[in-house]
Design an enzyme around this catalytic site. Sequence first.
Site, mmCIF file in Angstrom:
data_model
loop_
_atom_site.group_PDB
_atom_site.id
_atom_site.type_symbol
_atom_site.label_atom_id
_atom_site.label_comp_id
_atom_site.label_asym_id
_atom_site.label_seq_id
_atom_site.Cartn_x
_atom_site.Cartn_y
_atom_site.Cartn_z
ATOM 1 N N LYS A 50 50.239 64.622 99.890
ATOM 2 C CA LYS A 50 49.515 63.614 100.689
ATOM 3 C C LYS A 50 50.526 62.622 101.275
ATOM 4 O O LYS A 50 50.470 62.284 102.446
ATOM 5 C CB LYS A 50 48.536 62.881 99.781
ATOM 6 C CG LYS A 50 48.113 61.500 100.269
ATOM 7 C CD LYS A 50 47.166 60.796 99.343
ATOM 8 C CE LYS A 50 47.822 59.928 98.337
ATOM 9 N NZ LYS A 50 48.264 58.609 98.745
ATOM 10 N N ASN A 51 51.511 62.216 100.457
ATOM 11 C CA ASN A 51 52.418 61.152 100.903
ATOM 12 C C ASN A 51 53.531 61.642 101.827
ATOM 13 O O ASN A 51 54.293 60.843 102.348
ATOM 14 C CB ASN A 51 53.000 60.420 99.690
ATOM 15 C CG ASN A 51 51.927 59.592 98.998
ATOM 16 O OD1 ASN A 51 50.809 59.456 99.499
ATOM 17 N ND2 ASN A 51 52.241 59.062 97.822
ATOM 18 N N ARG A 60 45.906 52.269 103.809
ATOM 19 C CA ARG A 60 47.008 51.414 104.267
ATOM 20 C C ARG A 60 48.065 52.176 105.054
ATOM 21 O O ARG A 60 48.777 51.611 105.854
ATOM 22 C CB ARG A 60 47.739 50.772 103.103
ATOM 23 C CG ARG A 60 47.029 50.434 101.919
ATOM 24 C CD ARG A 60 47.931 49.930 100.815
ATOM 25 N NE ARG A 60 49.329 49.882 101.142
ATOM 26 C CZ ARG A 60 49.923 48.957 101.864
ATOM 27 N NH1 ARG A 60 49.215 48.032 102.382
ATOM 28 N NH2 ARG A 60 51.198 48.983 102.104
ATOM 29 N N CYS A 99 45.475 45.983 98.059
ATOM 30 C CA CYS A 99 44.573 46.963 97.445
ATOM 31 C C CYS A 99 44.576 46.659 95.952
ATOM 32 O O CYS A 99 45.195 45.694 95.504
ATOM 33 C CB CYS A 99 45.060 48.382 97.721
ATOM 34 S SG CYS A 99 46.521 48.770 96.799
ATOM 35 N N ARG A 148 50.647 44.364 98.524
ATOM 36 C CA ARG A 148 51.105 45.374 99.489
ATOM 37 C C ARG A 148 51.493 44.784 100.848
ATOM 38 O O ARG A 148 50.937 45.101 101.880
ATOM 39 C CB ARG A 148 50.035 46.455 99.683
ATOM 40 C CG ARG A 148 49.449 47.048 98.426
ATOM 41 C CD ARG A 148 50.403 47.848 97.590
ATOM 42 N NE ARG A 148 50.853 49.079 98.182
ATOM 43 C CZ ARG A 148 50.195 50.238 98.116
ATOM 44 N NH1 ARG A 148 49.050 50.296 97.547
ATOM 45 N NH2 ARG A 148 50.700 51.323 98.684
ATOM 46 N N SER A 169 61.693 50.256 100.117
ATOM 47 C CA SER A 169 60.278 50.462 100.449
ATOM 48 C C SER A 169 60.094 51.817 101.120
ATOM 49 O O SER A 169 60.728 52.102 102.143
ATOM 50 C CB SER A 169 59.798 49.360 101.407
ATOM 51 O OG SER A 169 58.656 49.798 102.127
ATOM 52 N N VAL A 170 59.197 52.632 100.569
ATOM 53 C CA VAL A 170 58.906 53.948 101.152
ATOM 54 C C VAL A 170 58.330 53.777 102.559
ATOM 55 O O VAL A 170 58.861 54.305 103.539
ATOM 56 C CB VAL A 170 57.922 54.721 100.249
ATOM 57 C CG1 VAL A 170 57.398 55.974 100.939
ATOM 58 C CG2 VAL A 170 58.582 55.077 98.914
ATOM 59 N N ASP A 198 53.879 56.422 90.567
ATOM 60 C CA ASP A 198 52.630 57.174 90.764
ATOM 61 C C ASP A 198 52.304 58.090 89.589
ATOM 62 O O ASP A 198 51.241 58.687 89.554
ATOM 63 C CB ASP A 198 52.691 58.015 92.050
ATOM 64 C CG ASP A 198 52.658 57.129 93.273
ATOM 65 O OD1 ASP A 198 52.912 57.625 94.377
ATOM 66 O OD2 ASP A 198 52.403 55.922 93.111
ATOM 67 N N ILE A 210 57.466 48.469 90.143
ATOM 68 C CA ILE A 210 57.237 48.601 91.586
ATOM 69 C C ILE A 210 56.066 47.759 92.068
ATOM 70 O O ILE A 210 56.167 47.047 93.055
ATOM 71 C CB ILE A 210 57.007 50.097 91.954
ATOM 72 C CG1 ILE A 210 58.128 50.989 91.432
ATOM 73 C CG2 ILE A 210 56.800 50.250 93.461
ATOM 74 C CD1 ILE A 210 59.471 50.826 92.119
ATOM 75 N N ARG A 252 40.756 60.651 97.108
ATOM 76 C CA ARG A 252 41.717 60.253 98.151
ATOM 77 C C ARG A 252 42.999 61.057 98.056
ATOM 78 O O ARG A 252 43.715 61.212 99.028
ATOM 79 C CB ARG A 252 42.067 58.760 98.003
ATOM 80 C CG ARG A 252 40.930 57.834 98.299
ATOM 81 C CD ARG A 252 41.390 56.398 98.351
ATOM 82 N NE ARG A 252 42.557 56.259 99.229
ATOM 83 C CZ ARG A 252 43.117 55.075 99.483
ATOM 84 N NH1 ARG A 252 42.644 53.986 98.934
ATOM 85 N NH2 ARG A 252 44.150 54.974 100.281
HETATM 86 C C1 EPZ Z 1 54.187 54.530 98.978
HETATM 87 O O1 EPZ Z 1 53.507 53.311 99.152
HETATM 88 C C2 EPZ Z 1 53.170 55.515 98.432
HETATM 89 N N1 EPZ Z 1 52.090 55.680 99.407
HETATM 90 C C3 EPZ Z 1 52.604 54.991 97.109
HETATM 91 O O2 EPZ Z 1 51.718 55.989 96.615
HETATM 92 C C4 EPZ Z 1 53.762 54.843 96.123
HETATM 93 O O3 EPZ Z 1 53.258 54.301 94.913
HETATM 94 C C5 EPZ Z 1 54.800 53.891 96.723
HETATM 95 O O4 EPZ Z 1 55.245 54.402 98.007
HETATM 96 C C6 EPZ Z 1 56.026 53.750 95.833
HETATM 97 O O5 EPZ Z 1 56.608 55.003 95.615
HETATM 98 C C7 EPZ Z 1 52.280 56.530 100.453
HETATM 99 O O6 EPZ Z 1 53.326 57.134 100.594
HETATM 100 C C8 EPZ Z 1 51.128 56.670 101.410
HETATM 101 P P1 EPZ Z 1 56.548 50.730 98.989
HETATM 102 P P2 EPZ Z 1 54.233 52.081 99.947
HETATM 103 O O7 EPZ Z 1 56.622 50.167 100.365
HETATM 104 O O8 EPZ Z 1 55.069 52.643 101.028
HETATM 105 C C9 EPZ Z 1 56.780 46.065 98.198
HETATM 106 C C10 EPZ Z 1 49.704 56.813 95.805
HETATM 107 O O9 EPZ Z 1 49.164 56.657 94.708
HETATM 108 N N2 EPZ Z 1 56.826 45.954 99.671
HETATM 109 O O10 EPZ Z 1 57.642 51.634 98.509
HETATM 110 O O11 EPZ Z 1 53.207 51.075 100.276
HETATM 111 C C11 EPZ Z 1 55.441 46.611 97.714
HETATM 112 O O12 EPZ Z 1 54.507 45.545 97.567
HETATM 113 C C12 EPZ Z 1 50.331 55.634 96.502
HETATM 114 O O13 EPZ Z 1 49.814 57.915 96.418
HETATM 115 C C13 EPZ Z 1 57.116 44.705 100.236
HETATM 116 O O14 EPZ Z 1 57.312 43.725 99.531
HETATM 117 O O15 EPZ Z 1 55.168 51.512 98.798
HETATM 118 C C14 EPZ Z 1 55.807 47.232 96.395
HETATM 119 O O16 EPZ Z 1 55.863 46.232 95.403
HETATM 120 C C15 EPZ Z 1 50.078 54.344 95.756
HETATM 121 N N3 EPZ Z 1 57.161 44.590 101.588
HETATM 122 C C16 EPZ Z 1 57.223 47.773 96.631
HETATM 123 O O17 EPZ Z 1 57.722 47.081 97.783
HETATM 124 C C17 EPZ Z 1 56.966 45.669 102.414
HETATM 125 O O18 EPZ Z 1 57.043 45.508 103.651
HETATM 126 C C18 EPZ Z 1 57.280 49.261 96.944
HETATM 127 O O19 EPZ Z 1 56.337 49.518 97.964
HETATM 128 C C19 EPZ Z 1 56.676 46.914 101.830
HETATM 129 C C20 EPZ Z 1 56.622 47.035 100.461
#
Ligand code: EPZ
Length: 418
Positions: free
Chosen positions: A22-23, A94, A118, A123, A165-166, A307, A329, A399
Amino acid sequence: MQKLLIKGKKELSGVISISGSKNATLPILAGSLLAKKAKLSNVPLVKDIYTMMDLLKFIGLKIKINKKQKIIELKNLRKKINTSAPYKLVKTMRAGVLVLGPLLTKYKKAKVSLPGGCAIGSRPVDLHLLALKKLGAKIKIKDGYIIAEAKKGLKGAKIKFPSISVGATENALLAAYGAEGKTILSNCAIEPEIIDLILFLKKLGCKIIVSGRKITVYGKSLNKKNISHRIIFDRIEAGTYLIAGALIGKKITIKKIKSKTLMSEIKILKKMGIKILQSKDSISISKSKNLKKYNINTKPYPGFPTDLQAQLMVLMTQASGVSKIRENIFENRFMHIPELKRMGAKIEIKNKTAYIYGPTKLTGAEVMATDLRASVSLVLAGLIAENRTIINRIYHLDRGYESIEDKLKKCKAEIKRK
Ligand code: EPZ
């Protein structure tokens, strides 16, 4: 509202085919805005994918889906498209914010709803916006929308992410694709799903070099390419079923995977005393009597993935001693704990660390899912609990897990959707 009913303590045996990720699919669907035609195979037919397709149709793509073959074909033939992503389509998923990069780099403007928080955390998207501004976008936030434009197009830049950040890495890659000149991104996330997005962008003619957490993108003039791409397997789904096998598997084999990207999970399961047989594209696992406690920190890839944190916690309830999980995270990703405690788990939280006392006998209960991965941890708990477990609000589960009850039923679990 649908529920899942599980009768616990049925030993599992059989083979589980892992679906596409999915991701990986979500950013690649957003990237399809950059192609003339994109044919994606091995796509997981889960709720978030349909939501992203609704958003892309709203923007103006023509989309055909072959459910049986798990193929999606997207065509971007219209001159005029709608460069906006409305709140109603972004609030439930999102990852809709990932259309920002492609819209900006190809159409020089975008109006995308702020995704909002969420269950697992606030987020924010500040890192996404930082990267796009560095590439020359003018960005303002108005009435809950990100309003971005780049009248003269995006220009390559040097961008160092203050934290990993992913999503921000994905949005920056999608934007840098059409930026003029070279972009150097450092301190990037390098999850396998990002590497799959990079493979997709390379097929679109973009030269991209990955070295450690540094990714260099040579911007590409936008072309009218037709490409096809097979989505990588879902390593989180795979890790989830490995833990199901470790909990109550006589012998479970998961197929259509690449063991290499599951190394951190496999290492931990082996250290906890689980017998694992692995080949390049399948892994067999059986439960073991005396599970050893273990301590983990969730980290960006190649560390242990956040995850899989909720799922591993269920296994730790069956290990002897006190296991620890520190969630680094997200700020609120322990919501499965109160539900697991209602099933008899002994877990305490101090600061960002969960202390799991085991082994404890779990008993079935009526529980409630709160987010995607928390809900699947309740399924795992239900599989080993005495009596029956009823899981409410399973739309969270739908989802991200494709036909979970069918895959488990095929392995002799007593599980049904009501
Ligand atoms: C992706 O979310 C995944 N979703 C998440 O999977 C996964 O848990 C996460 O990466 C971490 O591996 C998808 O790929 C669709 P991040 P993402 O940006 O990109 C902070 C699932 O269950 N942050 O790596 O939103 C954020 O708040 C989902 O499939 C900022 O501060 O994660 C978090 O604490 C849940 N500012 C940390 O960084 C930003 O602009 C990592 O978030 C972006 C993120």
